[in-house]
Structure formats: structure tokens, C-alpha cells
Design an enzyme around this catalytic site. Structure first.
Site, PDB file in Angstrom:
ATOM      1  N   TYR A  28       8.708  -2.145 -11.235  1.00  0.00           N
ATOM      2  CA  TYR A  28       8.131  -2.031 -11.635  1.00  0.00           C
ATOM      3  C   TYR A  28       6.750  -0.719 -11.099  1.00  0.00           C
ATOM      4  O   TYR A  28       5.417  -0.131 -10.908  1.00  0.00           O
ATOM      5  CB  TYR A  28       6.327  -3.914 -11.715  1.00  0.00           C
ATOM      6  CG  TYR A  28       5.248  -2.738 -11.586  1.00  0.00           C
ATOM      7  CD1 TYR A  28       4.950  -2.970 -12.654  1.00  0.00           C
ATOM      8  CD2 TYR A  28       4.235  -3.566 -10.461  1.00  0.00           C
ATOM      9  CE1 TYR A  28       3.225  -2.795 -13.039  1.00  0.00           C
ATOM     10  CE2 TYR A  28       3.298  -3.399 -10.539  1.00  0.00           C
ATOM     11  CZ  TYR A  28       2.064  -2.431 -11.846  1.00  0.00           C
ATOM     12  OH  TYR A  28       1.383  -2.515 -11.368  1.00  0.00           O
TER      13      TYR A  28
ATOM     14  N   CYS B 254      13.030  -3.799  -1.787  1.00  0.00           N
ATOM     15  CA  CYS B 254      12.259  -4.909  -2.910  1.00  0.00           C
ATOM     16  C   CYS B 254      13.061  -4.504  -4.319  1.00  0.00           C
ATOM     17  O   CYS B 254      12.273  -3.184  -4.679  1.00  0.00           O
ATOM     18  CB  CYS B 254      11.055  -4.549  -2.655  1.00  0.00           C
ATOM     19  SG  CYS B 254       9.759  -5.791  -3.692  1.00  0.00           S
TER      20      CYS B 254
ATOM     21  N   SER C 287       4.635   1.818 -17.150  1.00  0.00           N
ATOM     22  CA  SER C 287       5.421   1.032 -16.641  1.00  0.00           C
ATOM     23  C   SER C 287       6.792   1.212 -17.109  1.00  0.00           C
ATOM     24  O   SER C 287       7.781   1.208 -16.253  1.00  0.00           O
ATOM     25  CB  SER C 287       4.911   0.367 -15.632  1.00  0.00           C
ATOM     26  OG  SER C 287       4.666  -0.828 -16.251  1.00  0.00           O
TER      27      SER C 287
ATOM     28  N   GLY D 241      -1.788   1.866  -4.315  1.00  0.00           N
ATOM     29  CA  GLY D 241      -3.659   1.673  -4.434  1.00  0.00           C
ATOM     30  C   GLY D 241      -4.343   1.783  -4.392  1.00  0.00           C
ATOM     31  O   GLY D 241      -5.130   3.338  -4.067  1.00  0.00           O
TER      32      GLY D 241
ATOM     33  N   CYS E 106      16.244  -7.470  -2.413  1.00  0.00           N
ATOM     34  CA  CYS E 106      15.815  -8.839  -1.951  1.00  0.00           C
ATOM     35  C   CYS E 106      15.378  -9.181  -2.903  1.00  0.00           C
ATOM     36  O   CYS E 106      14.566  -8.499  -4.813  1.00  0.00           O
ATOM     37  CB  CYS E 106      14.201  -8.574  -1.530  1.00  0.00           C
ATOM     38  SG  CYS E 106      13.576 -10.013  -1.389  1.00  0.00           S
TER      39      CYS E 106
ATOM     40  N   ASP F   9       8.996  -4.354 -21.919  1.00  0.00           N
ATOM     41  CA  ASP F   9       7.861  -4.399 -20.084  1.00  0.00           C
ATOM     42  C   ASP F   9       8.588  -4.941 -19.112  1.00  0.00           C
ATOM     43  O   ASP F   9      10.221  -5.793 -19.377  1.00  0.00           O
ATOM     44  CB  ASP F   9       6.752  -5.895 -20.985  1.00  0.00           C
ATOM     45  CG  ASP F   9       5.824  -4.468 -19.559  1.00  0.00           C
ATOM     46  OD1 ASP F   9       5.149  -4.395 -19.445  1.00  0.00           O
ATOM     47  OD2 ASP F   9       4.400  -5.821 -19.947  1.00  0.00           O
ATOM     48  N   ASP F  10       8.733  -4.002 -18.148  1.00  0.00           N
ATOM     49  CA  ASP F  10       9.280  -3.898 -16.865  1.00  0.00           C
ATOM     50  C   ASP F  10       9.751  -5.673 -16.558  1.00  0.00           C
ATOM     51  O   ASP F  10       9.875  -5.936 -15.545  1.00  0.00           O
ATOM     52  CB  ASP F  10       8.480  -3.146 -16.263  1.00  0.00           C
ATOM     53  CG  ASP F  10       7.166  -3.340 -15.928  1.00  0.00           C
ATOM     54  OD1 ASP F  10       6.973  -4.760 -15.130  1.00  0.00           O
ATOM     55  OD2 ASP F  10       6.099  -3.251 -16.776  1.00  0.00           O
TER      56      ASP F  10
ATOM     57  N   CYS G 150       0.859  -1.118   0.120  1.00  0.00           N
ATOM     58  CA  CYS G 150      -0.323   0.211   0.670  1.00  0.00           C
ATOM     59  C   CYS G 150       0.996   1.170   0.136  1.00  0.00           C
ATOM     60  O   CYS G 150       2.118   1.332  -0.453  1.00  0.00           O
ATOM     61  CB  CYS G 150      -0.851   0.001   1.326  1.00  0.00           C
ATOM     62  SG  CYS G 150      -1.685  -1.505   1.518  1.00  0.00           S
TER      63      CYS G 150
ATOM     64  N   ASN H  12       2.194  -0.867   5.485  1.00  0.00           N
ATOM     65  CA  ASN H  12       2.360  -1.215   4.102  1.00  0.00           C
ATOM     66  C   ASN H  12       3.481  -2.535   3.981  1.00  0.00           C
ATOM     67  O   ASN H  12       4.444  -2.311   4.943  1.00  0.00           O
ATOM     68  CB  ASN H  12       3.382  -0.220   3.343  1.00  0.00           C
ATOM     69  CG  ASN H  12       4.020  -0.776   2.160  1.00  0.00           C
ATOM     70  OD1 ASN H  12       4.730  -0.108   1.715  1.00  0.00           O
ATOM     71  ND2 ASN H  12       3.042  -1.814   1.392  1.00  0.00           N
ATOM     72  N   GLY H  13       2.924  -3.342   4.438  1.00  0.00           N
ATOM     73  CA  GLY H  13       4.019  -4.051   3.663  1.00  0.00           C
ATOM     74  C   GLY H  13       3.234  -6.184   4.266  1.00  0.00           C
ATOM     75  O   GLY H  13       1.711  -6.154   3.683  1.00  0.00           O
TER      76      GLY H  13
HETATM   77  P1  AMP Z   1       1.065 -10.546 -16.303  1.00  0.00           P
HETATM   78  O1  AMP Z   1      -0.019  -9.545 -17.486  1.00  0.00           O
HETATM   79  O2  AMP Z   1       0.336 -11.375 -15.331  1.00  0.00           O
HETATM   80  O3  AMP Z   1       2.362 -11.062 -16.709  1.00  0.00           O
HETATM   81  O4  AMP Z   1       1.695  -9.426 -14.781  1.00  0.00           O
HETATM   82  C1  AMP Z   1       2.465  -8.578 -16.743  1.00  0.00           C
HETATM   83  C2  AMP Z   1       2.089  -6.688 -15.771  1.00  0.00           C
HETATM   84  O5  AMP Z   1       1.600  -6.508 -14.621  1.00  0.00           O
HETATM   85  C3  AMP Z   1       3.410  -6.069 -16.148  1.00  0.00           C
HETATM   86  O6  AMP Z   1       3.274  -5.087 -17.596  1.00  0.00           O
HETATM   87  C4  AMP Z   1       3.958  -5.363 -14.935  1.00  0.00           C
HETATM   88  O7  AMP Z   1       3.943  -3.439 -15.863  1.00  0.00           O
HETATM   89  C5  AMP Z   1       2.197  -6.185 -14.549  1.00  0.00           C
HETATM   90  N1  AMP Z   1       3.272  -5.860 -12.704  1.00  0.00           N
HETATM   91  C6  AMP Z   1       4.484  -6.751 -12.040  1.00  0.00           C
HETATM   92  N2  AMP Z   1       3.761  -6.982 -11.137  1.00  0.00           N
HETATM   93  C7  AMP Z   1       3.117  -6.921 -11.044  1.00  0.00           C
HETATM   94  C8  AMP Z   1       2.391  -6.742  -9.459  1.00  0.00           C
HETATM   95  N3  AMP Z   1       2.671  -7.274  -8.156  1.00  0.00           N
HETATM   96  N4  AMP Z   1       1.278  -5.836  -9.386  1.00  0.00           N
HETATM   97  C9  AMP Z   1       0.288  -5.723 -10.289  1.00  0.00           C
HETATM   98  N5  AMP Z   1       1.338  -5.309 -11.360  1.00  0.00           N
HETATM   99  C10 AMP Z   1       2.309  -6.369 -11.834  1.00  0.00           C
END
Ligand code: AMP
Length: 481
Positions: free
Chosen positions: A254, A248, A295, A38, A449, A357-358, A12, A113-114
Site C-alpha cells: 500500500y 515492511c 492504490s 506524509g 516483515c 482493494d489492496d 514519513c 522515518n519509522g
Molecule cells: P479501512 O477503510 O480502514 O479498511 O482502510 C483500508 C484502506 O486504507 C485501504 O483501501 C488501503 O488503501 C488504505 N490503507 C491501508 N493501510 C493503510 C495505512 N497504514 N495508512 C493509511 N491507509 C492505509
């Protein structure tokens, strides 16, 4: 003893302010810049001459405080606020923070948060000793520990309690006389402090919130520390010396906003370096670089700079749709991606595209975007992911706790490439990630981490150990819901 781990995850945003005539209004602005942390609930507790009042609700901050009176009745010079991100299930206003507890001898506001790794077993013990919980959030555990502590004064009770909880936590607490910020011994979550021109002290999950309210950065809260703010100013106390910095890495990859600095490292710069290192590590032949908004734009710009391919706006995001990730079913998630992004035909048609993508979590986003780009006429789509494959769950506050959900826990890179339909797929190496963030190494430790990527958890997993060990032995099929 084995306990069922059913608590909600809390990842959060926190904001607190001490010494401002319009504390709750400024807290609203601070929280607004943390909304990305959040979107499912928000609340503020304010203190006015020793009287604590709260308002909280489900939804975005602007929805919760849609009516002016909800904010204006939170008078006083001190406030703490929270925006909440929880995974599916267990929702409802009872789990929205900050919590406000009222006792015969005072009140306590609390925001967290955590994710605690021993919350379930602590709760069991506390309930056996007579505690009655009002929510199924981890956060309440700390309050009951404080109440049951045998120490004499509040700060000693708090220290005693903080030593008993394990995992990832950043806390903001408020009572009639002081505001306290506390961080776990690994500093998994960011927490920073600043000061406004009028002298008011602000504490926030990210420095972008300090900037938003015009507060000058003073310092990051360090692992194992408590910052106590009261009428005399602020002071720092440690509740433990057994600390081991492990921020983290997903915050840099992200979660955090690009204009925030964590441990002195700007998040955009770190992401740009991630893209740059990725282009260096795994070059491909292409015509243009396209980032997945929002992102991945920093990483994509770094990739473009390093590779020499032009950065193009090949994907456009509808800004009015919330994150897809939190949709509870696979079908809904895919539908969400479709609504959220469009490929720009005029840009990608006939081109060899590097799509940056990230991260890849379940694979939904990448799979959908590859097909969007191909449908729009892209000749080739090379997928470049600016983080290593996510193979292990996080128990400290990022919301993946099921290995079965992680595509890279169950498939090789070649298999993932095939599943998402890419012409090539490359991930950033762990070394590349560490170097891209560039925290100073201490005794050979990275300060990060990286458990998500290598399963090397910086703490024991307590209540999660059994579940985790079991997950290592299981094989999951792709996209099982
Ligand atoms: P996915 O579609 O399930 O592969 O999710 C990947 C996308 O979700 C990436 O493009 C990230 O920008 C985003 N993402 C990565 N980690 C998280 C997270 N913990 N919570 C929400 N979004 C995330």
C-alpha cells in the site's frame, strides 16, 4: 519497568541532497514525489558554508513552502527534508521535521522515518539524566543519546546511539561537514541513494524521488548501515553486524508509490503479481474487475489479466481529497470515503463485479464501496483483497497500533464479508504475498516483515510488549471508537 507509550508515530518521507547549488529547491521536488508518505507537515534544513537554516510547517509541502522566500532563504549546497504523517493528536509545528538542534560546538539537522520501540524508556532515562525534550516525537531520542554518548568523535557517538535505539528507523542527519543516512538493523523502511549528473548525491525514502530529480540509482541502504557523504564523496560504515532484513510488506502492498523499486523489486509489479495470485488462489464468477483508485489499480490489473475478465473503470476518485484514513473518527472517515469515490453507473449496472482493494484495515472503505457499487446497480460485488487479513498491530512505523481497530483481528472472514455487505470476500494468502513480491529467500527467511498478518515480530517489542500482550487477551467490538 513499565512505561507509558505515548510517542507519536512517524511514517514519513525523507529526502537529502549533497553538492548541488540549489539543494533546497531540488529537495523540495524530491519531497514532492514523496508527499504520499506524509501530508501533515513538511520541512527542509539546508547548510550553506557551515551555516544551517531550517523552515518547517504544518500541512502539505506546497502549503508550507507557499511563499517563495521560505525556500529561497534556505541557501546552500546541501539539504535534508521531511514530509510527515502522524496519527491524530500531538500535532503542531514542534513535531514537524527535520529538527534543527543548535549546540555551542555546532548544529545538527535530523529527520526520521519509522517508529522506535524503546523510545519511551530511553526518554525516561535521558530525562532522568538531565535531557530536556522539545517535542513528543521519537526522533529527538537519538539526538540526546548522541549528546550524552561518552565516545570521542561524532561518528562514534552516532554509532553508539544507533545501537541503543530499537525498532524501525531510517535517519537523515546533517551537520556542518557531512550528511549521514542510517537504517535500522531490519531495514523496515526503504532508503535508497542516487547521484545526479552534476555529481550531487541524493538519498530518498523511495526511488521515485530519485527519478523525480534525475538522479541515477546507486544502491539501497542496507540494514545496519550508515552512508556518510562529505566533500570527499561517500563511504559506507556499519554500526552493527546483527542484522536481519525484514522490509515492511505494507510498503509493497500500500504505502510506497508504484514507480518505486524496493530492494530491486518494482512496487507496481509486486502489486500486479499480488492481484494475479489472488485471482489464481480464489477464482470467482464475474463480468468485470474494478480497482479502488489509486492504490489498488496495479493489483486490479493483475487480477484482470489472470482471470480474463475485463478491467473497467467502475470507480472514479476525486483527486483533490486527501487520504480518508487519517480522519480521526469513524463518522468522518465514512464521510471522507463518500466524497472521495464515485461508482460509474454506466459501467457497473447489471454486472457481477470483482472489486479489488489492496487491504482492509478497519473495513470502512470496503463497506462503503460495496454499497456504492450496489447503489449504482451492480448485480454482485465480490471483494478481492490483495493482501492477507491484517490482524496484528505494527510497531515499526505503519500507523495501526491498536488491535481493536483491525476488523480482521476481531472477526472471521465470513463475518467481515457480512459486515461489508459483499457477495464473497477473499484475501491473498501469506505464501501468495511472499511469492508475489519475490525477494530472494535467505536461510529460509523471506526478507519481509509479515507481523501484521501473523504476529511474528522480527524484534522484541520493548516498551510495547506489555500493551501488546494485553491486547491479545482483549475482545473488541466492531467499530468501537
Ligand atoms: P479501512 O477503510 O480502514 O479498511 O482502510 C483500508 C484502506 O486504507 C485501504 O483501501 C488501503 O488503501 C488504505 N490503507 C491501508 N493501510 C493503510 C495505512 N497504514 N495508512 C493509511 N491507509 C492505509
Amino acid at each position: 519497568m513499565s512505561v507509558e507509550v505515548k510517542s507519536l508515530n512517524e511514517e514519513c518521507g525523507l529526502f537529502g541532497l549533497w553538492g548541488h547549488p540549489e539543494a533546497s529547491q531540488v529537495t523540495y521536488f524530491g519531497l514532492h514525489s514523496l508527499q504520499h508518505r506524509g501530508q501533515e507537515g513538511a520541512g527542509i534544513v539546508a547548510a550553506d558554508n557551515g551555516v544551517l537554516r531550517s523552515y518547517r510547517g504544518v500541512g502539505l509541502l506546497s502549503e508550507v513552502f507557499r511563499e517563495d522566500k521560505n525556500l529561497t532563504r534556505l541557501t546552500g549546497e546541501t539539504a535534508i527534508g521531511h514530509v510527515r504523517y502522524a496519527t491524530a493528536g500531538g500535532d503542531g509545528v514542534n513535531n514537524v521535521q527535520p529538527f534543527l538542534f543548535r549546540f555551542y560546538n555546532g548544529s545538527l539537522g535530523m529527520a526520521h522515518n519509522g517508529n522506535l520501540t524503546n523510545a519511551a524508556s530511553q526518554r525516561l532515562e535521558l530525562e532522568e539524566n538531565g535531557a530536556v525534550f522539545q517535542s513528543n516525537s521519537d526522533t529527538e531520542v537519538l539526538m540526546h543519546l548522541i549528546r550524552q554518548s561518552k565516545k570521542e568523535i561524532f561518528l562514534e557517538k552516532l554509532k553508539d546511539s544507533l545501537r541503543q535505539i530499537k525498532g524501525g528507523f531510517a535517519y537523515l542527519l546533517l551537520n556542518e561537514t557531512q550528511m549521514i543516512a542510517a537504517l535500522d538493523p531490519n531495514g523496515f523502511r526503504p532508503l535508497a541513494m542516487g547521484q545526479m549528473k552534476n555529481g550531487a548525491y541524493a538519498v530518498a525514502s523511495e526511488t521515485c524521488a530519485l527519478d523525480a530529480v534525475g538522479a541515477n540509482f546507486i544502491r539501497d541502504i542496507q540494514p545496519g548501515e550508515m552512508i556518510i557523504i562529505n566533500g570527499d564523496g561517500f563511504r559506507i560504515e556499519k554500526y552493527t553486524d546483527e542484522t536481519n532484513l525484514a522490509i515492511c510488506s505494507m510498503e509493497y502492498i500500500y504505502f510506497a508509490r508504484p514507480d518505486s523499486n524496493i530492494a530491486g523489486v518494482n512496487v507496481h509489479t509486486a502489486r500486479k503479481n499480488m492481484g494475479r495470485f489472488l485471482a489464481k488462489e480464489s477464482p470467482v464468477e464475474a463480468d468485470i474487475v474494478v480497482g479502488v483508485p489509486n492504490s489498488s489499480l496495479s493489483a486490479a490489473s493483475g487480477y484482470a489479466e489472470e482471470s480474463g475478465f475485463p478491467y473497467e473503470l467502475g470507480l472514479v476518485k476525486n483527486q483533490y481529497i486527501q487520504r480518508t484514513f487519517i480522519q480521526p473518527t469513524q463518522k468522518l472517515r465514512e464521510q471522507g470515503v463518500q466524497m472521495k469515490l464515485s461508482a460509474v453507473r454506466g459501467v457497473v449496472e447489471g454486472k457481477r463485479v470483482v472489486m479489488v482493494d489492496d487491504s482492509i484495515v478497519r473495513g470502512t472503505t470496503s463497506r462503503r464501496i460495496v454499497s456504492l457499487l450496489k447503489e449504482a446497480g451492480a448485480k454482485k460485488v465480490h471483494v478481492a483483497i490483495a493482501s492477507p487479513p491484517l490482524r496484528f498491530p505494527c510497531f515499526y512505523g505503519i500507523d495501526i497500533q491498536e488491535r481493536r481497530e483491525l476488523i480482521a483481528a476481531n472477526h472471521s472472514v465470513e463475518e467481515i464479508q457480512e459486515i461489508i455487505g459483499a457477495d464473497s470476500l477473499h484475501f491473498l494468502s501469506e505464501e501468495g504475498l511472499i511469492e508475489a513480491i519475490g525477494l530472494p529467500k535467505k536461510d529460509g527467511k523471506t526478507g519481509l516483515c509479515l507481523a501484521y498478518f501473523n504476529g511474528d515480530y522480527p524484534t522484541p517489542l520493548y516498551d510495547y510488549e506489555e500493551e501488546y500482550q494485553k491486547s491479545l487477551q482483549e475482545k473488541y467490538s466492531f467499530f468501537r471508537n
